[in-house]
Design a protein around this motif. Structure first.
Motif, short mmCIF file in Angstrom:
data_model
loop_
_atom_site.label_atom_id
_atom_site.label_comp_id
_atom_site.label_asym_id
_atom_site.label_seq_id
_atom_site.Cartn_x
_atom_site.Cartn_y
_atom_site.Cartn_z
N GLY A 8 0.80 -1.21 0.00
CA GLY A 8 0.00 0.00 0.00
C GLY A 8 0.83 1.26 0.00
O GLY A 8 2.06 1.21 -0.06
N ALA A 9 0.11 2.38 0.06
CA ALA A 9 0.76 3.68 -0.08
C ALA A 9 1.60 4.06 1.12
O ALA A 9 2.51 4.87 1.00
CB ALA A 9 -0.31 4.75 -0.33
N ARG A 10 1.31 3.51 2.30
CA ARG A 10 2.05 3.93 3.49
C ARG A 10 3.55 3.68 3.36
O ARG A 10 4.37 4.58 3.54
CB ARG A 10 1.52 3.19 4.73
N ILE A 11 3.91 2.44 3.07
CA ILE A 11 5.33 2.13 2.97
C ILE A 11 5.95 2.84 1.78
O ILE A 11 7.11 3.27 1.83
CB ILE A 11 5.56 0.60 2.89
N ASP A 12 5.20 3.03 0.69
CA ASP A 12 5.73 3.74 -0.46
C ASP A 12 6.07 5.19 -0.11
O ASP A 12 7.10 5.71 -0.53
CB ASP A 12 4.73 3.71 -1.62
N ARG A 13 5.20 5.84 0.64
CA ARG A 13 5.48 7.23 1.03
C ARG A 13 6.76 7.30 1.86
O ARG A 13 7.59 8.19 1.66
CB ARG A 13 4.31 7.80 1.85
N VAL A 14 6.91 6.36 2.78
CA VAL A 14 8.10 6.36 3.64
C VAL A 14 9.36 6.09 2.82
O VAL A 14 10.38 6.80 2.96
CB VAL A 14 7.94 5.33 4.76
#
Length: 287
Positions: free
Chosen positions: A182-188
């Protein structure tokens, strides 16, 4: 020293290339790259392998898969049997060859995943290597059609090796091997790869992921199989390796460029990760 471009040729009766080379008295340091994937089995040899920013020891039966244009070399230190040469078996195939096969044949989808993971270089586990070693050794003496079937069989077997070890520092390229749900780890990860030389704050990274600090640590470790400190260290040391190999900037300046305020701390972390001091690493590429 920048890696030189190796030209790989393909025989008229084949769609991919292979070579079986005895090396005596040593496997020399030859820093190079090429646009093909490479599967290399090294026998009767011990030494060090250099792949991208990776430096590691190897022994008899070392089996590694490299993605396109990943600089590499092996450099031997000894043989198991001094009366025989080092033996290097190499298989090359082009990305378009692999895409055509994996795109056309649903059964080869696991191989597509394997090739994506090879962008960082993959060292296969002992168990997987034992399952394919005899097939690789025999492939050189078979007719072209049988060689092709055996290569596909080898790749399918290696695709099942969940214990294969990525060798170079993490990358956010399109071929990144990092799992993401998902987007959470991608943002980090996007933030880390843009700011890894900065002083990083856990509370800020946790906010990017919309998690508590403890939840952030669990998510990060689950997705990267590294702690935050380990991940950032690999990014910094990986960039330092590239600078040391290709530029003549002072080591203290390189340490600062990749985020270290203390030269001593940089030296300790570099040697812990690479097994060489920064100066020893640079000297390998002198010439």
């Amino acid at each position: 020293m920048k890696p030189y471009l190796e030209k790989v040729t393909v025989a008229d009766d084949a769609s991919w290339s292979m070579v079986r080379v005895p090396r005596d008295p040593t496997i020399p340091f030859e820093w190079h790259h090429h646009p093909e994937y490479e599967l290399t089995l090294t026998l009767n040899s011990r030494g060090r392998r250099f792949i991208g920013d990776h430096v590691g020891g190897y022994d008899d039966g070392d089996l590694v898969l490299l993605g396109p244009n990943l600089p590499h070399t092996w450099s031997s230190t000894s043989k198991l049997d001094g009366g025989r040469p080092h033996l290097v078996m190499v298989i090359w195939f082009r990305p378009e060859w692999a895409r055509a096969l994996t795109g056309l044949l649903t059964e080869l989808r696991p191989v597509a995943g394997l090739l994506d993971r090879s962008a960082r270089g993959l060292k296969f586990s002992q168990g997987a290597t034992e399952r394919v070693r005899a097939r690789i050794e025999a492939i050189f003496d078979k007719p072209p059609a049988d060689r092709l079937l055996d290569l596909i069989s080898v790749l399918l077997t290696l695709a099942e090796d969940d214990a294969a070890e990525p060798l170079t520092a993490p990358s956010r390229s399109p071929q990144s091997t990092l799992a993401s749900s998902g987007a959470r780890i991608d943002r980090v990860l996007d933030y880390l790869h843009a700011h890894y030389t900065d002083d990083l704050r856990i509370d800020h990274l946790a906010r990017l992921a919309a998690l508590s600090p403890s939840g952030f640590h669990r998510m990060f470790t689950r997705h990267t199989r590294l702690t935050l400190v380990e991940y950032v260290t690999r990014l910094r040391i990986g960039e330092a390796c590239a600078l040391l190999a290709e530029q003549d900037k002072p080591i203290a300046h390189i340490a600062e460029l990749v985020g270290y305020r203390s030269l001593a701390n940089f030296g300790r972390q570099f040697k812990a990760l690479k097994g060489l001091t920064p100066r020893e690493y640079r000297n390998r590429f002198a010439g």
